[in-house]
Design a protein around this motif. Structure first.
Motif, PDB file in Angstrom:
ATOM      1  N   THR A  81       0.585  -0.784  -0.120  1.00  0.00           N
ATOM      2  CA  THR A  81       0.053  -0.258  -0.074  1.00  0.00           C
ATOM      3  C   THR A  81       1.444   1.283   0.080  1.00  0.00           C
ATOM      4  O   THR A  81       0.838   2.359  -0.597  1.00  0.00           O
ATOM      5  N   THR A  82       2.161   1.264   0.812  1.00  0.00           N
ATOM      6  CA  THR A  82       2.660   2.560   1.402  1.00  0.00           C
ATOM      7  C   THR A  82       3.397   2.793  -0.579  1.00  0.00           C
ATOM      8  O   THR A  82       3.529   3.465  -1.156  1.00  0.00           O
ATOM      9  N   TYR A 101       2.226   1.774  -3.439  1.00  0.00           N
ATOM     10  CA  TYR A 101       0.969   2.082  -4.150  1.00  0.00           C
ATOM     11  C   TYR A 101       0.881   3.738  -4.010  1.00  0.00           C
ATOM     12  O   TYR A 101       0.754   4.374  -5.025  1.00  0.00           O
ATOM     13  N   GLU A 102       1.023   3.854  -3.138  1.00  0.00           N
ATOM     14  CA  GLU A 102       0.570   5.186  -2.647  1.00  0.00           C
ATOM     15  C   GLU A 102       1.588   6.036  -3.344  1.00  0.00           C
ATOM     16  O   GLU A 102       1.582   7.292  -3.863  1.00  0.00           O
ATOM     17  N   ARG A 103       3.232   5.957  -3.415  1.00  0.00           N
ATOM     18  CA  ARG A 103       4.003   6.913  -3.745  1.00  0.00           C
ATOM     19  C   ARG A 103       4.234   6.519  -4.800  1.00  0.00           C
ATOM     20  O   ARG A 103       4.683   7.604  -5.930  1.00  0.00           O
ATOM     21  N   GLU A 162       1.423   8.628  -5.998  1.00  0.00           N
ATOM     22  CA  GLU A 162       2.048  10.668  -5.972  1.00  0.00           C
ATOM     23  C   GLU A 162       2.980  10.858  -7.492  1.00  0.00           C
ATOM     24  O   GLU A 162       2.684  12.284  -7.671  1.00  0.00           O
ATOM     25  N   VAL A 212      -5.462   2.489  -0.675  1.00  0.00           N
ATOM     26  CA  VAL A 212      -5.227   4.205  -0.852  1.00  0.00           C
ATOM     27  C   VAL A 212      -5.959   5.328  -0.886  1.00  0.00           C
ATOM     28  O   VAL A 212      -6.150   5.767   0.244  1.00  0.00           O
ATOM     29  N   ARG A 254      -6.213   8.223   1.039  1.00  0.00           N
ATOM     30  CA  ARG A 254      -6.188   9.425   1.100  1.00  0.00           C
ATOM     31  C   ARG A 254      -7.487   9.655   0.474  1.00  0.00           C
ATOM     32  O   ARG A 254      -7.049   9.845  -0.736  1.00  0.00           O
ATOM     33  N   LEU A 270      -6.910  12.363  -2.946  1.00  0.00           N
ATOM     34  CA  LEU A 270      -6.484  12.035  -3.892  1.00  0.00           C
ATOM     35  C   LEU A 270      -7.363  11.418  -4.816  1.00  0.00           C
ATOM     36  O   LEU A 270      -6.835  11.878  -6.767  1.00  0.00           O
TER      37      LEU A 270
END
Length: 296
Positions: A27-28, A30-32, A35, A63, A67, A70
């Motif tokens: 998940t981290t 994916y988020e990076r 973004e 994500v 968030r 987004l």
């Protein structure tokens, strides 16, 4: 909103290989990744319900769940219509295509839940169902649009006649098909002609030919293409993949490549290719190399 060359990102970010079918991002990560794409002003993300055997939409949605800021910064395309044999869909007995109204609507409901969103920007029918009823599909599209669950509709891998049949009953905004230097059917079978006639934006999956053009020790045909790519890459101080993207984008239909990488640096390289404008003859140099002979 009708998709135009100005309203859609110059590249679409493909998600097929982000999950269990590829990089298996957490998940981290994916988020990076999301973004990083948004920072490059690439806001269009391409999904399909089947990706990762029906898990990649959930991964992406995890994500967006945390968030929520987004979602309004991006556009989400997803696809339905292929029924895979999967432990996540035990009711599927064989692999098949299903574009019945019930399956389309049920698929959209599942995608909305997986993606943690109230609406899908563009829904594509993933493959033509040989039994599809265009009137039934048009009614399903009308229902989904009226309910605000899907904003626009398109297809993927449809022939020009199949596209024309459905488009005559309900407006379609794109046909996503395989287009690359190694897969040139769309230039000759009427697909891109139709897109120009109807002012529909074509999107290209596997725009780099599945990586075959970068393999060492390839056959003579691929080596000939690699030699021409190398010549043009040297002229433009570019990479071979940048030349391939520039080759696709040279076509007046406005082909939008779907990028299949999970690496932001590869996406940055692709975006830099927007500054490359091949000449008319250079475009045909690559066509000739792929054809293996002078054109008729």
């Amino acid at each position: 909103m009708k998709l135009t060359k100005d309203s859609i990102s110059p590249y679409i970010i493909g998600t097929m290989r982000l999950g269990t079918w590829g990089s298996n991002l957490n998940t981290t990560e994916y988020e990076r990744f999301i973004e990083g794409c948004l920072d490059l002003d690439l806001i269009d993300f391409d999904h399909a319900d089947i990706y990762g055997h029906y898990t990649t939409e959930d991964d992406f949605g995890n994500v967006l769940k945390s968030r929520k800021d987004l979602r309004k910064k991006m556009r989400i395309t997803t696809k339905c219509g292929i029924k895979l044999i999967s432990e996540n869909r035990p009711e599927h007995k064989i692999k098949s295509y299903d574009l019945s109204a019930d399956h389309i609507i049920t698929s959209v409901e599942k995608s909305l839940a997986s993606l943690q969103t109230d609406y899908i920007d563009v829904l594509l029918l993933h493959r033509p169902d040989y039994l599809f009823d265009p009137h039934e599909i048009a009614a399903a599209f009308s229902k989904l649009k009226k309910e605000g669950k899907v904003l626009d509709f398109g297809v993927s891998n449809f022939s020009p006649s199949q596209f024309d049949l459905l488009h005559s009953l309900t407006p379609l905004v794109t046909n996503q098909v395989e287009i690359s230097l190694l897969h040139r059917n769309a230039f000759e079978d009427g697909t891109l002609d139709q897109c120009q006639k109807l002012n529909v934006i074509p999107t290209a999956w596997s725009p780099l030919g599945g990586g075959l053009l970068f393999k060492e020790g390839a056959d003579e045909k691929i080596q000939a293409i690699q030699k021409t790519l190398s010549t043009l890459a040297e002229k433009y101080s570019a990479t071979s993949d940048q030349i391939l993207y520039a080759w696709l984008r040279k076509h007046p239909s406005g082909i939008i490549p779907v990028l299949g990488t999970s690496k932001i640096e590869r996406i940055q390289i692709a975006k830099q290719a927007l500054d490359i404008t091949l000449t008319h003859e250079e475009w045909y140099m690559l066509w000739e190399a792929a054809l293996g002979r002078e054109i008729d």
